[in-house]
Design a protein around this motif. Structure first.
Motif, PDB file in Angstrom:
ATOM      1  N   GLN A 198       0.827  -1.196   0.000  1.00 45.13           N
ATOM      2  CA  GLN A 198       0.000   0.000   0.000  1.00 45.13           C
ATOM      3  C   GLN A 198       0.868   1.255   0.000  1.00 45.13           C
ATOM      4  O   GLN A 198       0.615   2.209  -0.747  1.00 45.13           O
ATOM      5  CB  GLN A 198      -0.905  -0.034   1.232  1.00 45.13           C
ATOM      6  N   TRP A 199       1.878   1.242   0.829  1.00 41.84           N
ATOM      7  CA  TRP A 199       2.794   2.380   0.927  1.00 41.84           C
ATOM      8  C   TRP A 199       3.491   2.618  -0.413  1.00 41.84           C
ATOM      9  O   TRP A 199       3.616   3.754  -0.875  1.00 41.84           O
ATOM     10  CB  TRP A 199       3.822   2.109   2.030  1.00 41.84           C
ATOM     11  N   VAL A 237       2.503   1.734  -3.485  1.00 40.96           N
ATOM     12  CA  VAL A 237       1.556   2.223  -4.490  1.00 40.96           C
ATOM     13  C   VAL A 237       1.316   3.719  -4.304  1.00 40.96           C
ATOM     14  O   VAL A 237       1.322   4.495  -5.278  1.00 40.96           O
ATOM     15  CB  VAL A 237       0.229   1.451  -4.411  1.00 40.96           C
ATOM     16  N   GLU A 238       1.139   4.129  -3.073  1.00 40.70           N
ATOM     17  CA  GLU A 238       0.871   5.552  -2.801  1.00 40.70           C
ATOM     18  C   GLU A 238       2.074   6.421  -3.148  1.00 40.70           C
ATOM     19  O   GLU A 238       1.923   7.513  -3.714  1.00 40.70           O
ATOM     20  CB  GLU A 238       0.481   5.722  -1.331  1.00 40.70           C
ATOM     21  N   LYS A 239       3.271   5.954  -2.807  1.00 40.40           N
ATOM     22  CA  LYS A 239       4.477   6.728  -3.110  1.00 40.40           C
ATOM     23  C   LYS A 239       4.683   6.862  -4.616  1.00 40.40           C
ATOM     24  O   LYS A 239       5.031   7.936  -5.129  1.00 40.40           O
ATOM     25  CB  LYS A 239       5.709   6.095  -2.453  1.00 40.40           C
ATOM     26  N   LEU A 240       4.490   5.766  -5.338  1.00 42.80           N
ATOM     27  CA  LEU A 240       4.650   5.815  -6.794  1.00 42.80           C
ATOM     28  C   LEU A 240       3.598   6.715  -7.438  1.00 42.80           C
ATOM     29  O   LEU A 240       3.887   7.464  -8.375  1.00 42.80           O
ATOM     30  CB  LEU A 240       4.564   4.400  -7.373  1.00 42.80           C
ATOM     31  N   ALA A 241       2.361   6.632  -6.929  1.00 45.56           N
ATOM     32  CA  ALA A 241       1.292   7.472  -7.471  1.00 45.56           C
ATOM     33  C   ALA A 241       1.593   8.948  -7.236  1.00 45.56           C
ATOM     34  O   ALA A 241       1.433   9.787  -8.138  1.00 45.56           O
ATOM     35  CB  ALA A 241      -0.046   7.094  -6.844  1.00 45.56           C
ATOM     36  N   ASN A 242       2.042   9.271  -6.038  1.00 45.53           N
ATOM     37  CA  ASN A 242       2.349  10.669  -5.723  1.00 45.53           C
ATOM     38  C   ASN A 242       3.646  11.135  -6.363  1.00 45.53           C
ATOM     39  O   ASN A 242       3.842  12.340  -6.564  1.00 45.53           O
ATOM     40  CB  ASN A 242       2.424  10.866  -4.205  1.00 45.53           C
ATOM     41  N   TYR A 243       4.557  10.205  -6.672  1.00 44.61           N
ATOM     42  CA  TYR A 243       5.792  10.582  -7.365  1.00 44.61           C
ATOM     43  C   TYR A 243       5.454  11.127  -8.748  1.00 44.61           C
ATOM     44  O   TYR A 243       6.085  12.070  -9.229  1.00 44.61           O
ATOM     45  CB  TYR A 243       6.718   9.370  -7.476  1.00 44.61           C
ATOM     46  N   ARG A 244       4.472  10.537  -9.383  1.00 42.46           N
ATOM     47  CA  ARG A 244       4.045  11.021 -10.704  1.00 42.46           C
ATOM     48  C   ARG A 244       3.410  12.398 -10.596  1.00 42.46           C
ATOM     49  O   ARG A 244       3.740  13.306 -11.342  1.00 42.46           O
ATOM     50  CB  ARG A 244       3.044  10.014 -11.295  1.00 42.46           C
ATOM     51  N   PHE A 245       2.460  12.542  -9.680  1.00 39.75           N
ATOM     52  CA  PHE A 245       1.868  13.857  -9.414  1.00 39.75           C
ATOM     53  C   PHE A 245       1.253  13.846  -8.027  1.00 39.75           C
ATOM     54  O   PHE A 245       0.660  12.860  -7.598  1.00 39.75           O
ATOM     55  CB  PHE A 245       0.839  14.241 -10.488  1.00 39.75           C
ATOM     56  N   ASP A 246       1.435  14.947  -7.316  1.00 36.75           N
ATOM     57  CA  ASP A 246       0.946  15.041  -5.945  1.00 36.75           C
ATOM     58  C   ASP A 246      -0.580  15.084  -5.942  1.00 36.75           C
ATOM     59  O   ASP A 246      -1.194  16.027  -6.455  1.00 36.75           O
ATOM     60  CB  ASP A 246       1.501  16.292  -5.264  1.00 36.75           C
ATOM     61  N   HIS A 247      -1.197  14.055  -5.362  1.00 36.24           N
ATOM     62  CA  HIS A 247      -2.653  13.924  -5.428  1.00 36.24           C
ATOM     63  C   HIS A 247      -3.382  15.034  -4.684  1.00 36.24           C
ATOM     64  O   HIS A 247      -4.475  15.438  -5.088  1.00 36.24           O
ATOM     65  CB  HIS A 247      -3.073  12.558  -4.876  1.00 36.24           C
ATOM     66  N   GLU A 248      -2.758  15.537  -3.622  1.00 32.14           N
ATOM     67  CA  GLU A 248      -3.410  16.618  -2.869  1.00 32.14           C
ATOM     68  C   GLU A 248      -3.392  17.920  -3.662  1.00 32.14           C
ATOM     69  O   GLU A 248      -4.398  18.633  -3.751  1.00 32.14           O
ATOM     70  CB  GLU A 248      -2.721  16.808  -1.516  1.00 32.14           C
ATOM     71  N   THR A 249      -2.260  18.224  -4.285  1.00 28.44           N
ATOM     72  CA  THR A 249      -2.141  19.439  -5.084  1.00 28.44           C
ATOM     73  C   THR A 249      -3.134  19.445  -6.246  1.00 28.44           C
ATOM     74  O   THR A 249      -3.696  20.474  -6.604  1.00 28.44           O
ATOM     75  CB  THR A 249      -0.708  19.581  -5.626  1.00 28.44           C
ATOM     76  N   TYR A 250      -3.360  18.266  -6.819  1.00 24.96           N
ATOM     77  CA  TYR A 250      -4.251  18.156  -7.977  1.00 24.96           C
ATOM     78  C   TYR A 250      -5.713  17.887  -7.590  1.00 24.96           C
ATOM     79  O   TYR A 250      -6.559  17.707  -8.462  1.00 24.96           O
ATOM     80  CB  TYR A 250      -3.755  17.054  -8.918  1.00 24.96           C
ATOM     81  N   GLY A 251      -5.985  17.855  -6.309  1.00 22.84           N
ATOM     82  CA  GLY A 251      -7.368  17.771  -5.848  1.00 22.84           C
ATOM     83  C   GLY A 251      -8.022  16.407  -5.913  1.00 22.84           C
ATOM     84  O   GLY A 251      -9.246  16.303  -5.811  1.00 22.84           O
ATOM     85  N   VAL A 252      -7.226  15.337  -6.085  1.00 22.48           N
ATOM     86  CA  VAL A 252      -7.830  14.008  -6.204  1.00 22.48           C
ATOM     87  C   VAL A 252      -7.515  13.101  -5.015  1.00 22.48           C
ATOM     88  O   VAL A 252      -7.978  11.959  -4.966  1.00 22.48           O
ATOM     89  CB  VAL A 252      -7.375  13.303  -7.505  1.00 22.48           C
ATOM     90  N   LYS A 253      -6.737  13.595  -4.040  1.00 20.32           N
ATOM     91  CA  LYS A 253      -6.319  12.733  -2.937  1.00 20.32           C
ATOM     92  C   LYS A 253      -7.535  12.222  -2.158  1.00 20.32           C
ATOM     93  O   LYS A 253      -8.373  13.003  -1.701  1.00 20.32           O
ATOM     94  CB  LYS A 253      -5.386  13.486  -1.984  1.00 20.32           C
ATOM     95  N   SER A 263      -9.394   9.953   1.060  1.00 25.32           N
ATOM     96  CA  SER A 263      -9.146   9.717   2.481  1.00 25.32           C
ATOM     97  C   SER A 263      -8.776   8.262   2.734  1.00 25.32           C
ATOM     98  O   SER A 263      -8.199   7.927   3.764  1.00 25.32           O
ATOM     99  CB  SER A 263     -10.399  10.075   3.297  1.00 25.32           C
ATOM    100  N   HIS A 264      -9.100   7.369   1.790  1.00 23.63           N
ATOM    101  CA  HIS A 264      -8.789   5.954   1.971  1.00 23.63           C
ATOM    102  C   HIS A 264      -7.383   5.643   1.460  1.00 23.63           C
ATOM    103  O   HIS A 264      -6.808   6.400   0.666  1.00 23.63           O
ATOM    104  CB  HIS A 264      -9.823   5.080   1.249  1.00 23.63           C
ATOM    105  N   ARG A 265      -6.852   4.505   1.903  1.00 19.13           N
ATOM    106  CA  ARG A 265      -5.534   4.057   1.459  1.00 19.13           C
ATOM    107  C   ARG A 265      -5.633   3.435   0.060  1.00 19.13           C
ATOM    108  O   ARG A 265      -6.711   3.133  -0.432  1.00 19.13           O
ATOM    109  CB  ARG A 265      -4.957   3.035   2.449  1.00 19.13           C
ATOM    110  N   ALA A 266      -4.471   3.199  -0.541  1.00 17.62           N
ATOM    111  CA  ALA A 266      -4.426   2.805  -1.949  1.00 17.62           C
ATOM    112  C   ALA A 266      -5.112   1.472  -2.231  1.00 17.62           C
ATOM    113  O   ALA A 266      -5.706   1.293  -3.288  1.00 17.62           O
ATOM    114  CB  ALA A 266      -2.975   2.742  -2.414  1.00 17.62           C
TER     115      ALA A 266
END
Length: 536
Positions: free
Chosen positions: A253-254, A256-272, A274-277
């Motif tokens: 899980q960790w 997947v989340e790191k790789l996803a955010n490495y591509r683009f920060d999910h919070e900055t782009y408004g898609v983050k 509350s649940h885990r990956a």
């Protein structure tokens, strides 16, 4: 000589085709009923939506790579792209049907009206299948008796239309993604997409090229995962390995989340979210970040209410819109089977390993492909068919009714604890673990311990490399001589279609394989360091 058992197969999409083939492998007589005049089901694209059938949009590309979605004894041609547009998926199905002579067993333009237990069902387990020519509702039904029935109609047929506040007041166009085909008619319009699943994001990206604005409304957000992994390796080939799924789930899980955010920060782009990956089905799309960055797509909160010409969101903002596209999933239904036999309540099924109705007196009815895995459904459908054909022949026995119901309850409880509660997460499973469960029932799960002493290099490929479906043809019933070569040539097949210009340095399949090894070694090194630090 005893006559071969006759099996009715409903639908000639990916599940129906492999059902025919598996019946032939076991000496059964398949009769497939297809309401369309062609094979392919969902993947047989047409510009018009066909009532009672699945549908894809013109720009649709499959989310699983060709190595991972292939049937276990028929690799996708090497010159096909790693991720196939719908026309290539259909071409692959046509090659599969031709290679195994499947078309002669299909009755086209034939609609199944009902499936009922035959008069002697209690003694024989047989079924009566009522059909009529497709499109002719006034014609007389005909019926035939079959020794078994395989339901292969898929679950992307009946759109789920939620009751959204004020939607009935909205004067613009409202459609479901099931009816969406091309973006041209939406040129210069403002369009709202409801949802953030795969179809929602695909359609949002597609529309953003012609619309003046696309709003993507989501309640929970989502983890957005690329098709393409590091160094261009298909992400699903990297993720769906036995090594990766031997790791603790919180580590996966960790990562997947790191790789996803490495591509683009999910919070900055408004898609983050509350649940885990791994607590929801991932959304797979490579283009959404660019479309958000260039202003083509705006991510918005949940809808509060609609007005005649616009929409108000939960954050209090209001936007005028011209059209709404509902990407709100599907209701799973089999209208031709009475609910007393097969009941689905809010997409919640009670099928043993998503295949058999546990309370039937005879296990001669099976549902194929009604599963939502983090991976391709085609190999799962094939394994379900391999299992069913051996059960209906009496070679393999199902557990007791109590044991099957207990297994169903355990899966439901595990799903409840694992995933976000919603109508979407009722058929969820992890690809390798579910394939192994089915393979164990058939007797074809690879035994890596015994394999290691016979062929250590092949065993290492099976454990650390992509878990390609050919692994389930190495031994047991249906063993295929080409399985080993298919496993060994996986990286060759991955890169053949893209290697259209020779360059220097690491090249072709050799470079892809070496980079895959580097990634795996890097993950192992990281995990060793993490364990070492944790013990200090």
């Amino acid at each position: 000589m005893m006559q071969n058992k006759r099996i009715a197969i409903i639908g000639a999409g990916c599940s129906g085709l492999t059902a025919i083939k598996c019946c032939l492998d076991e000496g059964l007589e398949p009769v497939c009923f297809e309401m369309d005049d062609d094979i392919g089901g969902l993947w047989n694209y047409t510009d018009d939506t066909r009532p009672g059938q699945g549908s894809v949009y013109h720009s649709c590309i499959i989310n699983t790579s060709k190595e991972m979605m292939a049937f276990s004894d028929f690799p996708v041609p090497s010159h096909f792209p790693p991720f196939m547009p719908h026309k290539y998926v259909l071409k692959y199905f046509r090659l599969y049907a031709k290679n195994f002579n499947l078309l002669q067993h299909i009755k086209f333009s034939c609609c199944v009206e009902s499936v009922r237990p035959a008069a002697d069902f209690a003694e024989t387990g047989r079924w009566e299948v009522f059909t009529r020519p497709a499109g002719f509702t006034d014609s007389n039904e005909t019926s035939e008796i079959f020794d078994g029935v395989m339901i292969c109609t898929g679950h992307h047929v009946y759109p789920h239309i939620p009751n959204l506040p004020g939607l009935n007041k909205f004067k613009g166009e409202v459609i479901h993604t099931h009816d969406y085909k091309r973006p041209e008619s939406y040129s210069d319009k403002k369009v709202l997409i409801i949802g953030i699943g795969n179809s929602a994001v695909d359609v949002a990206v597609d529309l953003s090229r012609v619309c003046s604005k696309v709003y993507l409304s989501t309640r929970r957000g989502a983890w957005i995962v690329n098709r393409m992994g590091p160094w261009g390796i298909p992400a699903d080939a990297l993720a769906n390995s036995r090594f990766m799924f031997s790791l603790p789930q919180n580590w996966l899980q960790w990562m997947v989340e790191k790789l996803a955010n490495y591509r683009f920060d999910h919070e900055t782009y408004g898609v983050k979210p509350s649940h885990r990956a791994l607590e929801a089905h991932p959304t797979i799309n490579d283009e959404l970040p660019q479309r958000i960055m260039t202003g083509g797509v705006q991510v918005r909160t949940n809808v509060r209410t609609f007005t005649g010409d616009g929409v108000e969101f939960d954050d209090g903002t209001f936007k005028k819109i011209d059209a709404v596209v509902l990407a709100t999933g599907y209701n799973y239904q089999f209208k031709f089977v009475d609910e007393s036999i097969l009941k689905i309540n809010r997409n919640d099924t009670s099928l043993f390993k998503y295949t058999f109705v546990p309370d039937l007196q005879h296990p001669t009815l099976a549902v194929i492909g009604l599963v939502q895995a983090i991976g391709a459904v085609m190999p799962i459908a094939e394994m379900q068919c391999r299992w069913y054909t051996r059960v209906v022949k009496g070679i393999v026995q199902l557990p007791s009714r109590d044991d099957m119901n207990y297994d169903i309850l355990k899966k439901k409880e595990a799903m409840k604890n694992q995933y976000v509660s919603c109508q979407r997460h009722t058929l969820q499973t992890f690809w390798i673990s579910f394939m192994d469960q089915l393979a164990s029932e058939v007797g074809v799960k690879p035994n890596l311990k015994s394999m290691f002493f016979e062929d250590p290099f092949l065993t290492l490929r099976c454990f650390f490399g992509p878990c390609v479906p050919a692994q389930y043809r190495l031994n047991g019933p249906g063993k295929w001589p080409g399985a080993k070569k298919t496993i060994q040539s996986a990286f060759i097949n991955m890169s053949s279609a893209t290697r259209t210009r020779s360059t220097t340095g690491l090249s072709g399949s050799s470079g892809l394989a070496k980079r895959y090894v580097i990634i795996i070694l890097g993950i192992m090194l990281f995990l060793l360091c993490a364990l070492k630090l944790n013990s200090i």
